[in-house]
Design a protein around this motif. Sequence first.
Motif, PDB file in Angstrom:
ATOM      1  N   ILE A  37      65.018  40.695  22.330  1.00 30.19           N
ATOM      2  CA  ILE A  37      64.285  39.691  21.555  1.00 30.19           C
ATOM      3  C   ILE A  37      64.407  38.371  22.306  1.00 30.19           C
ATOM      4  CG2 ILE A  37      64.167  38.446  19.364  1.00 30.19           C
ATOM      5  CD1 ILE A  37      65.791  41.066  18.309  1.00 30.19           C
ATOM      6  N   CYS A  38      63.288  37.830  22.731  1.00 31.66           N
ATOM      7  CA  CYS A  38      63.376  36.627  23.562  1.00 31.66           C
ATOM      8  C   CYS A  38      62.085  35.845  23.552  1.00 31.66           C
ATOM      9  CB  CYS A  38      63.724  37.018  24.997  1.00 31.66           C
ATOM     10  SG  CYS A  38      62.504  38.096  25.761  1.00 31.66           S
ATOM     11  N   PHE A  39      62.170  34.648  24.097  1.00 31.30           N
ATOM     12  CA  PHE A  39      60.952  33.894  24.400  1.00 31.30           C
ATOM     13  C   PHE A  39      60.547  34.250  25.834  1.00 31.30           C
ATOM     14  CE2 PHE A  39      58.950  29.889  25.977  1.00 31.30           C
ATOM     15  CZ  PHE A  39      57.756  30.057  25.304  1.00 31.30           C
ATOM     16  N   ALA A  40      61.318  33.796  26.791  1.00 28.25           N
ATOM     17  CA  ALA A  40      61.063  34.163  28.189  1.00 28.25           C
ATOM     18  C   ALA A  40      61.834  35.441  28.500  1.00 28.25           C
ATOM     19  CB  ALA A  40      61.511  33.038  29.105  1.00 28.25           C
ATOM     20  N   GLU A  68      67.384  29.960  25.660  1.00 26.74           N
ATOM     21  CA  GLU A  68      67.256  31.192  24.872  1.00 26.74           C
ATOM     22  C   GLU A  68      68.350  31.274  23.807  1.00 26.74           C
ATOM     23  OE1 GLU A  68      64.913  33.911  25.115  1.00 26.74           O
ATOM     24  OE2 GLU A  68      63.761  32.490  26.299  1.00 26.74           O
ATOM     25  N   MET A  99      49.034  32.207  17.703  1.00 25.17           N
ATOM     26  CA  MET A  99      50.366  31.791  17.254  1.00 25.17           C
ATOM     27  C   MET A  99      50.240  30.800  16.099  1.00 25.17           C
ATOM     28  SD  MET A  99      52.090  31.319  21.020  1.00 25.17           S
ATOM     29  CE  MET A  99      53.638  30.626  20.433  1.00 25.17           C
ATOM     30  N   ALA A 100      49.307  29.882  16.220  1.00 30.48           N
ATOM     31  CA  ALA A 100      49.094  28.915  15.149  1.00 30.48           C
ATOM     32  C   ALA A 100      48.361  29.561  13.975  1.00 30.48           C
ATOM     33  CB  ALA A 100      48.301  27.721  15.676  1.00 30.48           C
ATOM     34  N   THR A 107      50.668  31.596  11.881  1.00 31.14           N
ATOM     35  CA  THR A 107      51.614  30.708  11.199  1.00 31.14           C
ATOM     36  C   THR A 107      50.976  30.053   9.977  1.00 31.14           C
ATOM     37  OG1 THR A 107      52.791  30.293  13.261  1.00 31.14           O
ATOM     38  CG2 THR A 107      53.094  28.676  11.514  1.00 31.14           C
ATOM     39  N   LEU A 157      46.667  32.477  22.707  1.00 31.12           N
ATOM     40  CA  LEU A 157      47.689  31.463  22.411  1.00 31.12           C
ATOM     41  C   LEU A 157      47.483  30.899  21.009  1.00 31.12           C
ATOM     42  CD1 LEU A 157      50.006  29.643  23.527  1.00 31.12           C
ATOM     43  CD2 LEU A 157      48.227  28.072  24.309  1.00 31.12           C
ATOM     44  N   ALA A 211      58.199  28.249  17.120  1.00 33.45           N
ATOM     45  CA  ALA A 211      57.568  28.732  15.886  1.00 33.45           C
ATOM     46  C   ALA A 211      57.714  27.704  14.765  1.00 33.45           C
ATOM     47  CB  ALA A 211      58.195  30.063  15.467  1.00 33.45           C
ATOM     48  N   ALA A 259      51.729  37.107  23.711  1.00 37.77           N
ATOM     49  CA  ALA A 259      50.294  36.857  23.615  1.00 37.77           C
ATOM     50  C   ALA A 259      49.550  37.678  24.671  1.00 37.77           C
ATOM     51  CB  ALA A 259      50.005  35.373  23.798  1.00 37.77           C
ATOM     52  N   VAL A 271      47.397  30.267  28.152  1.00 39.19           N
ATOM     53  CA  VAL A 271      48.416  31.112  27.538  1.00 39.19           C
ATOM     54  C   VAL A 271      49.527  31.434  28.534  1.00 39.19           C
ATOM     55  CG1 VAL A 271      47.164  33.242  28.106  1.00 39.19           C
ATOM     56  CG2 VAL A 271      48.733  33.218  26.156  1.00 39.19           C
ATOM     57  N   THR A 294      59.460  35.032  14.031  1.00 45.33           N
ATOM     58  CA  THR A 294      60.726  34.346  13.734  1.00 45.33           C
ATOM     59  C   THR A 294      60.598  33.394  12.550  1.00 45.33           C
ATOM     60  OG1 THR A 294      60.151  32.785  15.473  1.00 45.33           O
ATOM     61  CG2 THR A 294      61.754  34.488  16.039  1.00 45.33           C
ATOM     62  N   LEU A 295      59.512  33.511  11.799  1.00 49.82           N
ATOM     63  CA  LEU A 295      59.328  32.628  10.639  1.00 49.82           C
ATOM     64  C   LEU A 295      59.648  33.335   9.332  1.00 49.82           C
ATOM     65  CD1 LEU A 295      56.119  30.699  11.797  1.00 49.82           C
ATOM     66  CD2 LEU A 295      58.470  29.825  11.679  1.00 49.82           C
ATOM     67  N   LEU A 334      51.646  24.351  22.706  1.00 52.28           N
ATOM     68  CA  LEU A 334      51.114  24.510  21.349  1.00 52.28           C
ATOM     69  C   LEU A 334      52.090  23.987  20.286  1.00 52.28           C
ATOM     70  CD1 LEU A 334      48.874  25.628  19.487  1.00 52.28           C
ATOM     71  CD2 LEU A 334      50.107  27.813  19.499  1.00 52.28           C
ATOM     72  N   THR A 337      57.424  36.243  19.417  1.00 60.31           N
ATOM     73  CA  THR A 337      58.724  35.725  18.987  1.00 60.31           C
ATOM     74  C   THR A 337      58.595  34.247  18.621  1.00 60.31           C
ATOM     75  OG1 THR A 337      59.598  37.143  20.734  1.00 60.31           O
ATOM     76  CG2 THR A 337      61.180  35.822  19.546  1.00 60.31           C
ATOM     77  N   ALA A 338      57.746  33.534  19.368  1.00 62.38           N
ATOM     78  CA  ALA A 338      57.614  32.090  19.170  1.00 62.38           C
ATOM     79  C   ALA A 338      56.567  31.745  18.114  1.00 62.38           C
ATOM     80  CB  ALA A 338      57.278  31.403  20.484  1.00 62.38           C
ATOM     81  N   SER A 339      56.283  32.679  17.212  1.00 56.71           N
ATOM     82  CA  SER A 339      55.390  32.342  16.091  1.00 56.71           C
ATOM     83  C   SER A 339      55.825  33.131  14.862  1.00 56.71           C
ATOM     84  CB  SER A 339      53.917  32.537  16.468  1.00 56.71           C
ATOM     85  OG  SER A 339      53.618  33.871  16.772  1.00 56.71           O
ATOM     86  N   MET A 364      54.084  37.073  25.971  1.00 56.25           N
ATOM     87  CA  MET A 364      53.628  36.650  27.280  1.00 56.25           C
ATOM     88  C   MET A 364      54.133  37.592  28.361  1.00 56.25           C
ATOM     89  SD  MET A 364      54.318  32.767  27.897  1.00 56.25           S
ATOM     90  CE  MET A 364      55.147  32.998  26.362  1.00 56.25           C
ATOM     91  N   ILE A 388      55.498  24.668  15.367  1.00 52.78           N
ATOM     92  CA  ILE A 388      54.103  24.978  15.023  1.00 52.78           C
ATOM     93  C   ILE A 388      53.920  24.869  13.507  1.00 52.78           C
ATOM     94  CG2 ILE A 388      52.411  26.866  14.889  1.00 52.78           C
ATOM     95  CD1 ILE A 388      53.517  27.812  17.648  1.00 52.78           C
ATOM     96  N   ARG A 389      54.847  25.465  12.777  1.00 51.83           N
ATOM     97  CA  ARG A 389      54.728  25.437  11.312  1.00 51.83           C
ATOM     98  C   ARG A 389      54.895  24.019  10.767  1.00 51.83           C
ATOM     99  NH1 ARG A 389      58.281  29.511   7.867  1.00 51.83           N
ATOM    100  NH2 ARG A 389      59.992  28.249   8.637  1.00 51.83           N
ATOM    101  N   ALA A 406      62.368  30.379  21.133  1.00 46.77           N
ATOM    102  CA  ALA A 406      61.248  30.953  20.382  1.00 46.77           C
ATOM    103  C   ALA A 406      61.235  30.433  18.944  1.00 46.77           C
ATOM    104  CB  ALA A 406      61.344  32.482  20.380  1.00 46.77           C
ATOM    105  N   TRP A 407      62.417  30.341  18.353  1.00 48.94           N
ATOM    106  CA  TRP A 407      62.536  29.903  16.958  1.00 48.94           C
ATOM    107  C   TRP A 407      62.021  28.466  16.792  1.00 48.94           C
ATOM    108  CZ3 TRP A 407      65.005  33.972  18.799  1.00 48.94           C
ATOM    109  CH2 TRP A 407      65.364  35.021  17.948  1.00 48.94           C
TER     110      TRP A 407
END
Lengths: 318, 293
Positions: free
Chosen positions: B226-229, A167, B178-179, B182, B175, A176, B166, A221, B213-214, A203, B208-210, B1, A179-180, A172-173
């Motif tokens: 703010i987190c992923f897990a 973390e 997210m893509a 993006t 899921l 993302a 998600a 998911v 954060t871009l 993914l 957060t994972a899409s 999630m 993916i991009r 998360a960053w």
Amino acid sequence: MALPFEKPIADLEAKIREMQAYADEQQVDLTEEISLLQQRLERLTRETFAHLTRWQRVLVARAPGRPTALDHVAAFVDGFVELHGDRALGDDPALVAGLGRVDGAGVVVLAQQKGRDTKENIHRNFGMAHPSGYRKAMRMMEMADKFGLAVVALIDTPGAYPGIAAEEQGQAWVIAESIRRMSRLRVPAVAVVVGEGGSGGALAIGVANRVLILENAVYSVISPESCAAIRWRDAAEAPRAAEALKLTSADLLEQGVVDEVVAEPLGGAHKDPAAAVAATAAAVRAALAGLRGLGGDEIVRSRAERFRHMGRMLVDSA
Amino acid sequence: MALERWFRRQRPTRGDDDATPAGLWVKCSACHTQLYRKDLVAHHFVCKECGHHERMPVTARIAMLADEGSFEPWSGAVRPVDALGFVDVEPYADRLAAVQQKAGRPDAIVTGAALIEGERVALAVMDFQFLGGSMGSVVGEEIARAAERAAEEERALVMVAASGGARMQEGALSLMQMAKTTVALEGLASRRLPYVSVLTDPTTGGVTASFATLGDVIFAEPDALICFAGPRVIQQTIKQDLPAGFQRAEFLLRKGMIDDVVPRGELKRRLATVIGLLRAGAAMAPGTLPAGA
Ligand SMILES: [Zn+2]
């Protein structure tokens, strides 16, 4: 070690072995009896695997002895050379990267690797990558674009690792960004879910032009256990959650999430790993061949289009 | 999630200003001071005693950020479906119908055109009150459409994220959002249009994972998770206590993951400032403006 629903199959196999041993020992001809039992075994296996529940598929996807990502790599990549490190934080053994050839053409390989035993599983963190793993993947995507190498990604992870360092380093960053970055590849990308496709961590290397899945692999998911813990407040309800999540290869094909299902040998990939990796190899070769000759713009556009249209909804006409 | 259960234990923001006010007085969820509801709303849901930022209803957020009368909604024409026939203790379809009626909108996001101190933007605001702001096909689609339309209309994009991640009731299709989100941001990038992401409490999981954060610039609100897990998932995995402030906005600022923590009262000004500064560069970037622009 047999999965619970494989018990009758295992029992029958044991019986056949026993009979064979007896025949050898006593010098008696039991060919006909054994052949009948073998036919029965095939029928039983076929029927069992044709009617697996979704939860049982999850168990097959995680079965000990199932070919790992690197087992598949060994089957379809010639001269694989592993390249380590993300040039920033370290090297993540849960996400293996390297170069090789498929049908003579150079490729970048990304492979989420689970262990084949406890020791390797600990080394591989059970296939759960840290940010470093995704950074390495992105570094390799840069390399793929620079040298015009197709990308083949093998997905097999329960998910990106949920830990303190992960973390802090922006799990998360990096997902993302990965993916991009993958969506921007100007070279063809093929992804194959070979075991567990666990959420965003899967993914992150799954934004491919063609997404394949092995017959008994799953892509979801959230894990059935976590889903059950949240929706039923009881992780033991995972079998029901697996049903609800519609996470099997057939479900995903129907949803348009994957393009193709790679058939597994009778009894699952763990029953005949050699046949399983051969089937994957053939499917990856065909997928790469189908993408050959497309220009960079077309590759980016068609991949973006593929993902842009994901989802089910009702659209009111204006 | 997967964090809804954890969030459910947290004290929800009291009453949406869309709805009938629950009462004259509300209690700050941090310092427990009794606050006059009208005051809290006037202070953008920030406790005047301790500065705690309560979760903010969507309409109040839009009213706070958009120049008066400038907001024109885009979202609303896309409605969710129960594609998987998902049933847990209650069918997803029933859950959706109930929350749609309560929220008065089809899903967990509102998008539209707006001016922020005169800057032309597309504004997208996620609604945490709507199934934990979770992203299914519709949230993904509205974000994609907003990003694409912003690019067409040469607007910056401002995204106010608030989400448990998600939406698991839509399975792998959620899921895939997210893509989808993006790739939909690419039009903004290729036209060098700014995308500013504002992470509010909470922003987690697949959101957060899409797209969240871009952002070219990422701001967060004070003390936002703010987190992923989620913290619970991590605690269960590592079986240790988590450090104080872990996964909060200030922690992420120290770790270099966000550009700044911006108190709500300063957010509008800050957004307008960075968008203006980023757009001031466009003229210096050769060959980047689309033909005919
Ligand atoms: Zn307070």
